[in-house]
Design a protein around this motif. Structure first.
Motif, PDB file in Angstrom:
ATOM      1  N   LEU A  49       0.849  -1.193   0.000  1.00  0.00           N
ATOM      2  CA  LEU A  49       0.000   0.000   0.000  1.00  0.00           C
ATOM      3  C   LEU A  49       0.887   1.246   0.000  1.00  0.00           C
ATOM      4  O   LEU A  49       1.774   1.383   0.848  1.00  0.00           O
ATOM      5  CB  LEU A  49      -0.906  -0.004   1.247  1.00  0.00           C
ATOM      6  CG  LEU A  49      -1.993   1.067   1.259  1.00  0.00           C
ATOM      7  CD1 LEU A  49      -2.967   0.873   0.092  1.00  0.00           C
ATOM      8  CD2 LEU A  49      -2.762   1.035   2.588  1.00  0.00           C
ATOM      9  N   ILE A  50       0.624   2.126  -0.943  1.00  0.00           N
ATOM     10  CA  ILE A  50       1.394   3.371  -1.041  1.00  0.00           C
ATOM     11  C   ILE A  50       0.524   4.530  -0.569  1.00  0.00           C
ATOM     12  O   ILE A  50      -0.601   4.711  -1.048  1.00  0.00           O
ATOM     13  CB  ILE A  50       1.811   3.644  -2.520  1.00  0.00           C
ATOM     14  CG1 ILE A  50       2.640   2.489  -3.094  1.00  0.00           C
ATOM     15  CG2 ILE A  50       2.502   4.997  -2.672  1.00  0.00           C
ATOM     16  CD1 ILE A  50       4.087   2.444  -2.694  1.00  0.00           C
ATOM     17  N   VAL A  51       1.059   5.299   0.372  1.00  0.00           N
ATOM     18  CA  VAL A  51       0.392   6.533   0.791  1.00  0.00           C
ATOM     19  C   VAL A  51       0.804   7.599  -0.228  1.00  0.00           C
ATOM     20  O   VAL A  51       1.981   7.973  -0.289  1.00  0.00           O
ATOM     21  CB  VAL A  51       0.831   6.937   2.216  1.00  0.00           C
ATOM     22  CG1 VAL A  51       0.238   8.285   2.612  1.00  0.00           C
ATOM     23  CG2 VAL A  51       0.433   5.842   3.213  1.00  0.00           C
ATOM     24  N   PRO A 105      -3.181  11.639   2.256  1.00  0.00           N
ATOM     25  CA  PRO A 105      -4.376  10.903   2.686  1.00  0.00           C
ATOM     26  C   PRO A 105      -4.556  11.012   4.196  1.00  0.00           C
ATOM     27  O   PRO A 105      -3.571  11.136   4.935  1.00  0.00           O
ATOM     28  CB  PRO A 105      -4.045   9.452   2.306  1.00  0.00           C
ATOM     29  CG  PRO A 105      -2.922   9.524   1.341  1.00  0.00           C
ATOM     30  CD  PRO A 105      -2.158  10.771   1.652  1.00  0.00           C
ATOM     31  N   GLN A 106      -5.799  10.971   4.640  1.00  0.00           N
ATOM     32  CA  GLN A 106      -6.084  10.940   6.086  1.00  0.00           C
ATOM     33  C   GLN A 106      -5.640   9.595   6.646  1.00  0.00           C
ATOM     34  O   GLN A 106      -5.771   8.568   5.963  1.00  0.00           O
ATOM     35  CB  GLN A 106      -7.599  11.083   6.322  1.00  0.00           C
ATOM     36  CG  GLN A 106      -8.188  12.412   5.867  1.00  0.00           C
ATOM     37  CD  GLN A 106      -7.708  13.580   6.726  1.00  0.00           C
ATOM     38  OE1 GLN A 106      -7.498  13.418   7.921  1.00  0.00           O
ATOM     39  NE2 GLN A 106      -7.530  14.732   6.104  1.00  0.00           N
ATOM     40  N   VAL A 107      -5.159   9.602   7.879  1.00  0.00           N
ATOM     41  CA  VAL A 107      -4.732   8.351   8.520  1.00  0.00           C
ATOM     42  C   VAL A 107      -5.902   7.364   8.556  1.00  0.00           C
ATOM     43  O   VAL A 107      -5.721   6.165   8.331  1.00  0.00           O
ATOM     44  CB  VAL A 107      -4.198   8.622   9.950  1.00  0.00           C
ATOM     45  CG1 VAL A 107      -3.832   7.322  10.644  1.00  0.00           C
ATOM     46  CG2 VAL A 107      -2.992   9.553   9.879  1.00  0.00           C
ATOM     47  N   GLU A 108      -7.121   7.873   8.789  1.00  0.00           N
ATOM     48  CA  GLU A 108      -8.303   7.006   8.852  1.00  0.00           C
ATOM     49  C   GLU A 108      -8.525   6.241   7.550  1.00  0.00           C
ATOM     50  O   GLU A 108      -8.889   5.064   7.562  1.00  0.00           O
ATOM     51  CB  GLU A 108      -9.551   7.845   9.168  1.00  0.00           C
ATOM     52  CG  GLU A 108      -9.858   7.927  10.640  1.00  0.00           C
ATOM     53  CD  GLU A 108      -9.536   6.638  11.397  1.00  0.00           C
ATOM     54  OE1 GLU A 108     -10.055   5.567  11.000  1.00  0.00           O
ATOM     55  OE2 GLU A 108      -8.744   6.659  12.355  1.00  0.00           O
ATOM     56  N   LEU A 153      -6.013  -0.669   5.095  1.00  0.00           N
ATOM     57  CA  LEU A 153      -5.183  -1.751   5.666  1.00  0.00           C
ATOM     58  C   LEU A 153      -6.067  -2.864   6.228  1.00  0.00           C
ATOM     59  O   LEU A 153      -5.695  -4.034   6.210  1.00  0.00           O
ATOM     60  CB  LEU A 153      -4.286  -1.203   6.789  1.00  0.00           C
ATOM     61  CG  LEU A 153      -3.099  -0.341   6.361  1.00  0.00           C
ATOM     62  CD1 LEU A 153      -2.460   0.345   7.570  1.00  0.00           C
ATOM     63  CD2 LEU A 153      -2.046  -1.181   5.629  1.00  0.00           C
ATOM     64  N   LYS A 154      -7.257  -2.476   6.705  1.00  0.00           N
ATOM     65  CA  LYS A 154      -8.150  -3.487   7.281  1.00  0.00           C
ATOM     66  C   LYS A 154      -8.981  -4.176   6.201  1.00  0.00           C
ATOM     67  O   LYS A 154      -9.424  -5.307   6.385  1.00  0.00           O
ATOM     68  CB  LYS A 154      -9.048  -2.840   8.330  1.00  0.00           C
ATOM     69  CG  LYS A 154      -8.180  -2.422   9.527  1.00  0.00           C
ATOM     70  CD  LYS A 154      -8.897  -2.253  10.826  1.00  0.00           C
ATOM     71  CE  LYS A 154      -7.855  -2.241  11.948  1.00  0.00           C
ATOM     72  NZ  LYS A 154      -8.115  -1.272  13.001  1.00  0.00           N
ATOM     73  N   ALA A 155      -9.173  -3.489   5.078  1.00  0.00           N
ATOM     74  CA  ALA A 155     -10.015  -4.042   4.016  1.00  0.00           C
ATOM     75  C   ALA A 155      -9.300  -5.149   3.238  1.00  0.00           C
ATOM     76  O   ALA A 155      -9.932  -5.986   2.598  1.00  0.00           O
ATOM     77  CB  ALA A 155     -10.434  -2.927   3.061  1.00  0.00           C
ATOM     78  N   LYS A 156      -7.966  -5.125   3.242  1.00  0.00           N
ATOM     79  CA  LYS A 156      -7.205  -6.090   2.433  1.00  0.00           C
ATOM     80  C   LYS A 156      -5.886  -6.327   3.156  1.00  0.00           C
ATOM     81  O   LYS A 156      -5.357  -5.411   3.779  1.00  0.00           O
ATOM     82  CB  LYS A 156      -6.982  -5.452   1.050  1.00  0.00           C
ATOM     83  CG  LYS A 156      -6.226  -6.271   0.058  1.00  0.00           C
ATOM     84  CD  LYS A 156      -6.346  -5.596  -1.330  1.00  0.00           C
ATOM     85  CE  LYS A 156      -5.297  -6.106  -2.288  1.00  0.00           C
ATOM     86  NZ  LYS A 156      -5.359  -5.382  -3.575  1.00  0.00           N
ATOM     87  N   PHE A 188       0.720   7.104  10.950  1.00  0.00           N
ATOM     88  CA  PHE A 188       0.595   6.066   9.914  1.00  0.00           C
ATOM     89  C   PHE A 188       1.182   4.739  10.413  1.00  0.00           C
ATOM     90  O   PHE A 188       0.623   3.670  10.178  1.00  0.00           O
ATOM     91  CB  PHE A 188       1.293   6.489   8.612  1.00  0.00           C
ATOM     92  CG  PHE A 188       0.513   7.510   7.811  1.00  0.00           C
ATOM     93  CD1 PHE A 188      -0.747   7.205   7.308  1.00  0.00           C
ATOM     94  CD2 PHE A 188       1.032   8.770   7.546  1.00  0.00           C
ATOM     95  CE1 PHE A 188      -1.479   8.138   6.569  1.00  0.00           C
ATOM     96  CE2 PHE A 188       0.323   9.711   6.808  1.00  0.00           C
ATOM     97  CZ  PHE A 188      -0.935   9.391   6.321  1.00  0.00           C
ATOM     98  N   ALA A 189       2.320   4.818  11.110  1.00  0.00           N
ATOM     99  CA  ALA A 189       2.962   3.586  11.596  1.00  0.00           C
ATOM    100  C   ALA A 189       2.087   2.929  12.663  1.00  0.00           C
ATOM    101  O   ALA A 189       1.988   1.702  12.720  1.00  0.00           O
ATOM    102  CB  ALA A 189       4.354   3.895  12.141  1.00  0.00           C
TER     103      ALA A 189
END
Ligand code: PMP
Length: 388
Positions: free
Chosen positions: A83-85, A116-119, A125-128, A151-152
């Motif tokens: 995943l790239i922010v 991007p918002q952290v949310e 991250l939770k979706a995939k 983010f971490a």
């Protein structure tokens, strides 16, 4: 200062005399006991600067892009999800490198000058299931800074490896690699680390090294493979020589001196000084009517400032500002590159450089026909410094 032009771009930067002198001493053999000692010291000092007491440092001849590839190539196997922010030009480059090494890349998008918002990142991250998330700490194309700690922390909830492109940040922006749970953070020598271009500098967590050791496929980049470099870094730290590729001897000497200067200042003092300089510079530019590319104040970087050209002024002003004593950089983000410019202020920059840079900007803008109260930028920066 007579005839001197300050190099205020986002790398290379102004280097200290002590660092530059190391470039001019006769080059030692890479197995000379004196070189072994200072390479070993430089690696130890990297842990101090990255705030990663258990991290594994790598210092390898190459530019920041090599550091990007060292990160992606070693922990990525074909088919891994990454995943790239999205932050700008350099997160796009990171995405390309991950793809080249076989990753399926998804990007959390953002508008130009925003992040991007952290949310949104947490939700993705939770979706995939992602093996790795990659974040550019300060995207040099926009001057926007990511909240790496947040983010971490989101990535920790899903056990995702955290890669930080700190090329425009390490040793300038606050980064607490170990406390924040960052697995790989890298930079290049020519930025806030304060050494002429030519070294890729990366620290990997023990977890990242374990992921590399557990690979089922080989790393598809001979020069990048940690398998080749880890024994070399371990040997020099143990004060023995080892060979894979000839080290950049004089750059490593310079690195050791610069890291020594950074640690002598202290990381907290250094983060604070970068923040103070950035505030003073912005106060100065705002006072003469300039506005900034990042969309919110809390994401303004401390290492780099990206102002829009004021009305009626274009990139030709940069040559005038250079003649007046400060070399600045043009825009980089493709869709708006002609609309803004970039000022690097990292490394040992202090009040005098910031004030001299503002003076040069004022004189350049005045020569280009911009109308403003001359002296107002320097005065506003001076008052900001008085507060600090
Ligand atoms: N990432 C970022 C954030 C950068 O600013 C840069 C260089 N400007 C790079 C990567 C690439 O570094 P280099 O130009 O040394 O290859």
């Amino acid at each position: 200062m007579r005839g001197k032009r300050l190099l205020m771009i986002p790398g290379p930067i102004e280097f200290t005399d002590e660092v530059l002198s190391e470039m001019a001493v006769p080059t030692l053999s890479h197995v000379d006991p004196e070189f072994i000692e200072l390479f070993g010291q430089a690696l130890e000092r990297m842990r101090g600067v990255w705030l990663a007491p258990h991290g594994q440092p790598f210092a390898i001849a190459g530019s920041g892009t090599l550091a990007m590839e060292l990160a992606a190539a070693n922990i990525t196997e074909p088919g891994d999800n990454v995943l790239i922010v999205h932050t700008g030009y350099f997160s796009d480059r990171m995405a390309d490198i991950f793809r080249l090494h076989g990753a399926n890349v998804d990007v959390v998008p953002s508008a130009v000058g925003d992040l991007p918002q952290v949310e949104a990142v947490r939700a993705q991250l939770k979706a995939k299931r992602y093996k790795t998330i990659s974040i550019t700490h300060v995207d040099t194309s926009t001057g926007a800074r990511a909240d790496i700690k947040a983010f971490a922390a989101a990535a920790a909830e899903t056990n995702t490896l955290v890669v930080v492109d700190g090329v425009c940040a390490v040793a300038g922006e606050e980064l607490r690699m170990e406390d924040w749970g960052v697995d790989i953070a890298f930079t290049a020598s020519q930025k806030a680390v304060g050494v002429p271009p030519g070294l890729a500098l990366l620290v990997a967590s023990q977890r990242a090294l374990a992921v590399h050791r557990a690979r089922r496929s080989t790393v598809r980049a001979y020069y990048c493979d940690w398998k080749n470099w880890l024994p070399v870094m371990e040997a020099y730290e143990a004060r023995r020589a080892a060979y894979f590729g000839t080290p950049a001897v004089n750059l490593v000497r310079a690195l050791n001196v610069s890291l020594g200067q950074i640690l002598a200042e202290g990381m907290e003092a250094r983060f604070a000084r970068h923040a103070r300089n950035a505030r003073a510079l912005r106060a100065g530019l705002s006072a003469i009517g300039l506005t900034f590319l990042p969309v919110r104040e809390e994401i303004y970087a401390n290492t780099l400032t990206a102002p829009y050209y004021p009305d009626g002024i274009d990139a030709t002003v940069l040559a005038k500002i250079a003649e007046e004593g400060a070399m600045l950089a043009g825009g980089l983000y493709p869709s708006i590159k002609t609309k803004y410019f970039r000022i690097g202020h990292m490394g040992m920059s202090d009040k005098s450089e910031i004030l001299a840079t503002l003076g040069a900007i004022e004189r350049g803008l005045a020569r280009a026909g911009y109308s403003f109260p001359i002296g107002a930028a320097v005065a506003a920066a001076q008052s900001e410094y008085k507060k600090a």
